[in-house]
Design an enzyme around this catalytic site. Structure first.
Site, PDB file in Angstrom:
ATOM      1  N   LYS A   1       8.490  -3.194  15.701  1.00 37.43           N
ATOM      2  CA  LYS A   1       8.637  -1.853  15.109  1.00 37.43           C
ATOM      3  C   LYS A   1       9.556  -0.997  15.987  1.00 37.43           C
ATOM      4  O   LYS A   1      10.366  -0.224  15.488  1.00 37.43           O
ATOM      5  CB  LYS A   1       7.269  -1.178  14.980  1.00 37.43           C
ATOM      6  CG  LYS A   1       6.519  -1.576  13.734  1.00 37.43           C
ATOM      7  CD  LYS A   1       7.124  -0.883  12.515  1.00 37.43           C
ATOM      8  CE  LYS A   1       6.698  -1.560  11.235  1.00 37.43           C
ATOM      9  NZ  LYS A   1       7.465  -1.148  10.067  1.00 37.43           N
TER      10      LYS A   1
ATOM     11  N   ALA B   1       8.844  -2.620   3.987  1.00 35.19           N
ATOM     12  CA  ALA B   1       8.499  -4.044   4.150  1.00 35.19           C
ATOM     13  C   ALA B   1       8.422  -4.411   5.627  1.00 35.19           C
ATOM     14  O   ALA B   1       9.282  -4.045   6.421  1.00 35.19           O
ATOM     15  CB  ALA B   1       9.534  -4.923   3.440  1.00 35.19           C
TER      16      ALA B   1
ATOM     17  N   TYR C   1       4.036  -6.954  16.995  1.00 36.90           N
ATOM     18  CA  TYR C   1       4.221  -5.970  15.921  1.00 36.90           C
ATOM     19  C   TYR C   1       4.840  -4.682  16.471  1.00 36.90           C
ATOM     20  O   TYR C   1       5.832  -4.175  15.945  1.00 36.90           O
ATOM     21  CB  TYR C   1       2.874  -5.665  15.248  1.00 36.90           C
ATOM     22  CG  TYR C   1       2.920  -4.513  14.277  1.00 36.90           C
ATOM     23  CD1 TYR C   1       3.530  -4.649  13.027  1.00 36.90           C
ATOM     24  CD2 TYR C   1       2.373  -3.262  14.593  1.00 36.90           C
ATOM     25  CE1 TYR C   1       3.580  -3.577  12.131  1.00 36.90           C
ATOM     26  CE2 TYR C   1       2.424  -2.194  13.708  1.00 36.90           C
ATOM     27  CZ  TYR C   1       3.018  -2.353  12.482  1.00 36.90           C
ATOM     28  OH  TYR C   1       3.076  -1.296  11.602  1.00 36.90           O
TER      29      TYR C   1
ATOM     30  N   SER D   1       6.010   3.115  13.445  1.00 35.54           N
ATOM     31  CA  SER D   1       4.565   3.104  13.663  1.00 35.54           C
ATOM     32  C   SER D   1       4.203   3.713  15.019  1.00 35.54           C
ATOM     33  O   SER D   1       4.971   3.625  15.987  1.00 35.54           O
ATOM     34  CB  SER D   1       4.088   1.655  13.628  1.00 35.54           C
ATOM     35  OG  SER D   1       2.773   1.544  14.099  1.00 35.54           O
TER      36      SER D   1
ATOM     37  N   ASN E   1      -2.564   6.190  11.692  1.00 37.39           N
ATOM     38  CA  ASN E   1      -3.424   5.307  10.870  1.00 37.39           C
ATOM     39  C   ASN E   1      -3.480   5.805   9.433  1.00 37.39           C
ATOM     40  O   ASN E   1      -4.147   6.801   9.153  1.00 37.39           O
ATOM     41  CB  ASN E   1      -4.839   5.259  11.453  1.00 37.39           C
ATOM     42  CG  ASN E   1      -4.883   4.455  12.730  1.00 37.39           C
ATOM     43  OD1 ASN E   1      -4.273   4.832  13.732  1.00 37.39           O
ATOM     44  ND2 ASN E   1      -5.570   3.347  12.703  1.00 37.39           N
TER      45      ASN E   1
ATOM     46  N   ASP F   1      10.334  -6.816  -2.941  1.00 39.52           N
ATOM     47  CA  ASP F   1       9.096  -7.251  -2.275  1.00 39.52           C
ATOM     48  C   ASP F   1       8.945  -8.753  -2.484  1.00 39.52           C
ATOM     49  O   ASP F   1       9.201  -9.255  -3.583  1.00 39.52           O
ATOM     50  CB  ASP F   1       7.892  -6.494  -2.879  1.00 39.52           C
ATOM     51  CG  ASP F   1       6.682  -6.506  -1.965  1.00 39.52           C
ATOM     52  OD1 ASP F   1       6.187  -7.601  -1.646  1.00 39.52           O
ATOM     53  OD2 ASP F   1       6.235  -5.414  -1.564  1.00 39.52           O
TER      54      ASP F   1
ATOM     55  N   PHE G   1       0.827  -1.218   0.000  1.00 37.00           N
ATOM     56  CA  PHE G   1       0.000   0.000   0.000  1.00 37.00           C
ATOM     57  C   PHE G   1       0.864   1.272   0.000  1.00 37.00           C
ATOM     58  O   PHE G   1       0.944   1.992  -0.998  1.00 37.00           O
ATOM     59  CB  PHE G   1      -0.949  -0.085   1.212  1.00 37.00           C
ATOM     60  CG  PHE G   1      -1.631   1.178   1.609  1.00 37.00           C
ATOM     61  CD1 PHE G   1      -2.256   1.985   0.664  1.00 37.00           C
ATOM     62  CD2 PHE G   1      -1.685   1.558   2.955  1.00 37.00           C
ATOM     63  CE1 PHE G   1      -2.909   3.155   1.045  1.00 37.00           C
ATOM     64  CE2 PHE G   1      -2.340   2.715   3.338  1.00 37.00           C
ATOM     65  CZ  PHE G   1      -2.934   3.524   2.389  1.00 37.00           C
TER      66      PHE G   1
ATOM     67  N   GLY H   1      -7.497  -5.290  24.083  1.00 33.17           N
ATOM     68  CA  GLY H   1      -6.195  -4.621  23.955  1.00 33.17           C
ATOM     69  C   GLY H   1      -6.222  -3.358  23.119  1.00 33.17           C
ATOM     70  O   GLY H   1      -5.205  -2.690  22.953  1.00 33.17           O
TER      71      GLY H   1
HETATM   72  P1  NAD Z   1       1.487  -3.599   3.110  1.00 34.67           P
HETATM   73  O1  NAD Z   1       1.268  -4.955   3.701  1.00 34.67           O
HETATM   74  O2  NAD Z   1       0.535  -3.127   2.076  1.00 34.67           O
HETATM   75  O3  NAD Z   1       2.959  -3.486   2.562  1.00 34.67           O
HETATM   76  C1  NAD Z   1       4.042  -4.224   3.074  1.00 34.67           C
HETATM   77  C2  NAD Z   1       4.784  -4.798   1.895  1.00 34.67           C
HETATM   78  O4  NAD Z   1       5.936  -5.507   2.385  1.00 34.67           O
HETATM   79  C3  NAD Z   1       3.957  -5.807   1.099  1.00 34.67           C
HETATM   80  O5  NAD Z   1       4.035  -5.503  -0.282  1.00 34.67           O
HETATM   81  C4  NAD Z   1       4.616  -7.156   1.393  1.00 34.67           C
HETATM   82  O6  NAD Z   1       4.500  -8.077   0.318  1.00 34.67           O
HETATM   83  C5  NAD Z   1       6.049  -6.721   1.654  1.00 34.67           C
HETATM   84  N1  NAD Z   1       6.789  -7.673   2.506  1.00 34.67           N
HETATM   85  C6  NAD Z   1       6.362  -8.271   3.649  1.00 34.67           C
HETATM   86  N2  NAD Z   1       7.316  -9.086   4.127  1.00 34.67           N
HETATM   87  C7  NAD Z   1       8.380  -8.982   3.282  1.00 34.67           C
HETATM   88  C8  NAD Z   1       9.664  -9.579   3.248  1.00 34.67           C
HETATM   89  N3  NAD Z   1      10.055 -10.460   4.182  1.00 34.67           N
HETATM   90  N4  NAD Z   1      10.500  -9.259   2.238  1.00 34.67           N
HETATM   91  C9  NAD Z   1      10.101  -8.368   1.267  1.00 34.67           C
HETATM   92  N5  NAD Z   1       8.894  -7.779   1.247  1.00 34.67           N
HETATM   93  C10 NAD Z   1       8.043  -8.082   2.247  1.00 34.67           C
HETATM   94  O7  NAD Z   1       1.512  -2.582   4.352  1.00 34.67           O
HETATM   95  P2  NAD Z   1       1.494  -0.990   4.374  1.00 34.67           P
HETATM   96  O8  NAD Z   1       0.236  -0.595   5.056  1.00 34.67           O
HETATM   97  O9  NAD Z   1       1.834  -0.438   3.048  1.00 34.67           O
HETATM   98  O10 NAD Z   1       2.677  -0.697   5.395  1.00 34.67           O
HETATM   99  C11 NAD Z   1       3.935  -0.172   4.967  1.00 34.67           C
HETATM  100  C12 NAD Z   1       4.795   0.122   6.176  1.00 34.67           C
HETATM  101  O11 NAD Z   1       4.162   1.124   6.976  1.00 34.67           O
HETATM  102  C13 NAD Z   1       4.998  -1.073   7.095  1.00 34.67           C
HETATM  103  O12 NAD Z   1       6.318  -1.060   7.570  1.00 34.67           O
HETATM  104  C14 NAD Z   1       4.018  -0.818   8.221  1.00 34.67           C
HETATM  105  O13 NAD Z   1       4.418  -1.450   9.419  1.00 34.67           O
HETATM  106  C15 NAD Z   1       4.070   0.685   8.322  1.00 34.67           C
HETATM  107  N6  NAD Z   1       2.860   1.263   8.901  1.00 34.67           N
HETATM  108  C16 NAD Z   1       1.681   1.202   8.235  1.00 34.67           C
HETATM  109  C17 NAD Z   1       0.552   1.773   8.812  1.00 34.67           C
HETATM  110  C18 NAD Z   1      -0.781   1.753   8.117  1.00 34.67           C
HETATM  111  O14 NAD Z   1      -1.757   2.283   8.690  1.00 34.67           O
HETATM  112  N7  NAD Z   1      -0.893   1.194   6.920  1.00 34.67           N
HETATM  113  C19 NAD Z   1       0.630   2.399  10.075  1.00 34.67           C
HETATM  114  C20 NAD Z   1       1.865   2.431  10.710  1.00 34.67           C
HETATM  115  C21 NAD Z   1       2.989   1.878  10.110  1.00 34.67           C
END
Ligand code: NAD
Length: 315
Positions: free
Chosen positions: A156, A86, A152, A128, A181, A45, A26, A278
């Site tokens: 993080k 990732a 998680y 996060s 978020n 990815d 995303f 939680g």
């Molecule tokens: P997402 O799941 O859409 O994207 C994560 C991507 O990482 C995916 O494309 C997945 O295939 C890839 N991935 C997972 N494990 C992997 C690995 N071992 N090797 C290579 N690629 C791998 O999630 P997102 O919402 O886009 O989140 C992106 C980042 O932002 C993350 O680090 C997440 O923790 C952080 N984050 C997101 C939010 C939110 O609200 N979406 C909030 C806080 C933090």
């Protein structure tokens, strides 16, 4: 490379060789999309939750795992900037599989940082709000106690701390962004993305299910603003630090449900289910530090962001 934080428009990154880990997901795909025109963009990815279809046409997809040093080393050849997105993003999956969470989100980040150190590449890390757990008060400042409540959040926090210590220990340029978020097009439906869930329910005319009494509050930040924060982090001289990335405003989950119902013109009922064990009561970022140090300015209001999502059904 410094950028005077004066304008609210995004600093342009040009002629860089950029690695976006998790770029088929995303946030990563929006980042890649915004960078691909003026830079050489690579995506690493493993497609575990990301999708090939999210990768912009002009970016190069390397299908591989951030846990593997060799793969990361190769992906980082000649790279000057890494956006590390990732992670194992689902909180509930992290509770079910804490070892995997630690391996991907904790150790995977360590691999990325270690290879970046060898390649002398700046790392902008996706951390996060989960690192704070239940904050003592809101809005939450970066110095707030860190009491993560899930594997998680713990992983993080590990990644977040490693990024900052790599700056002190090795002089590696790192910037840590603590997203609140995030919502927007292409959000992964698999994990608790409440905006996406409510929009799906409203569009189907199904009940909109609010967990608990709906008085809990969250700071919803549009993915375009998260991209803006990342681009600012790529050019700031404030390395070795962490910054909250939210809007500085919060909304109750009940109000969110009502806004979703209104922007979708839905006749769905809003119903309440058991509270999630939680779940934290209140979350809101204090974004003063990102504003003053990075020039970050959240531009997308929740109503506009939701209306755009409802309109395009680009979810
Ligand atoms: P997402 O799941 O859409 O994207 C994560 C991507 O990482 C995916 O494309 C997945 O295939 C890839 N991935 C997972 N494990 C992997 C690995 N071992 N090797 C290579 N690629 C791998 O999630 P997102 O919402 O886009 O989140 C992106 C980042 O932002 C993350 O680090 C997440 O923790 C952080 N984050 C997101 C939010 C939110 O609200 N979406 C909030 C806080 C933090």
């Amino acid at each position: 490379m410094t950028e005077t934080p004066t304008s609210t428009s995004q600093p342009a990154l040009r002629d860089r060789t950029i690695l976006v880990t998790g770029g088929a997901g995303f946030v990563g795909s929006h980042l890649a999309e915004s960078l691909v025109r003026d830079n050489d963009v690579r995506i690493l990815d493993d497609l575990s939750t990301g999708e090939r279809g999210n990768v912009p046409a002009d970016a190069t997809l390397i299908e591989g795992d951030v846990r593997d040093p060799k793969t990361v080393e190769e992906a980082m050849t000649d790279v000057d900037t890494v956006f590390h997105e990732a992670a194992l993003v689902s909180v509930s999956e992290s509770v079910e599989h804490p070892l995997r969470s630690h391996a991907v989100t904790g150790s995977g980040t360590l691999v990325v940082l270690d290879q970046a150190r060898r390649a002398d590449a700046r790392v902008v890390l996706a951390s996060s709000a989960a690192v704070y757990g239940h904050p003592d008060s809101v809005p939450v400042v970066e110095a707030e106690h860190k009491r993560p409540t899930s594997p998680y959040g713990i992983d993080k926090l590990t990644a977040d701390q490693y990024a900052r210590r790599f700056s002190d220990l090795y002089g590696l340029e790192t910037v840590t962004l603590r997203y609140f978020n995030v919502y927007g097009p292409r959000q992964n439906p698999e994990y608790s993305a409440v905006v996406r869930t409510f929009l799906d329910q409203a569009n189907r005319g199904a009940d909109i299910t609010v967990e608990g009494d709906g008085t809990q509050t969250r700071d919803f930040v549009h993915v375009d603003d998260v991209v803006q924060a990342n681009c600012r982090a790529a050019t700031t001289d404030r390395t070795g630090e962490a910054f909250n990335v939210g809007t500085g405003e919060s909304v109750t989950i009940r109000d969110l449900a009502e806004t979703v119902r209104s922007v979708t013109d839905s006749s769905s009922d809003i119903v309440h289910t058991d509270p999630r064990p939680g779940d934290i009561d209140h979350s809101r970022a204090d974004v003063t530090k990102a504003r003053t140090a990075l020039g970050y300015e959240p531009n997308v209001s929740l109503t506009d962001g939701l209306a755009e999502l409802a309109d395009g059904t680009a979810i």
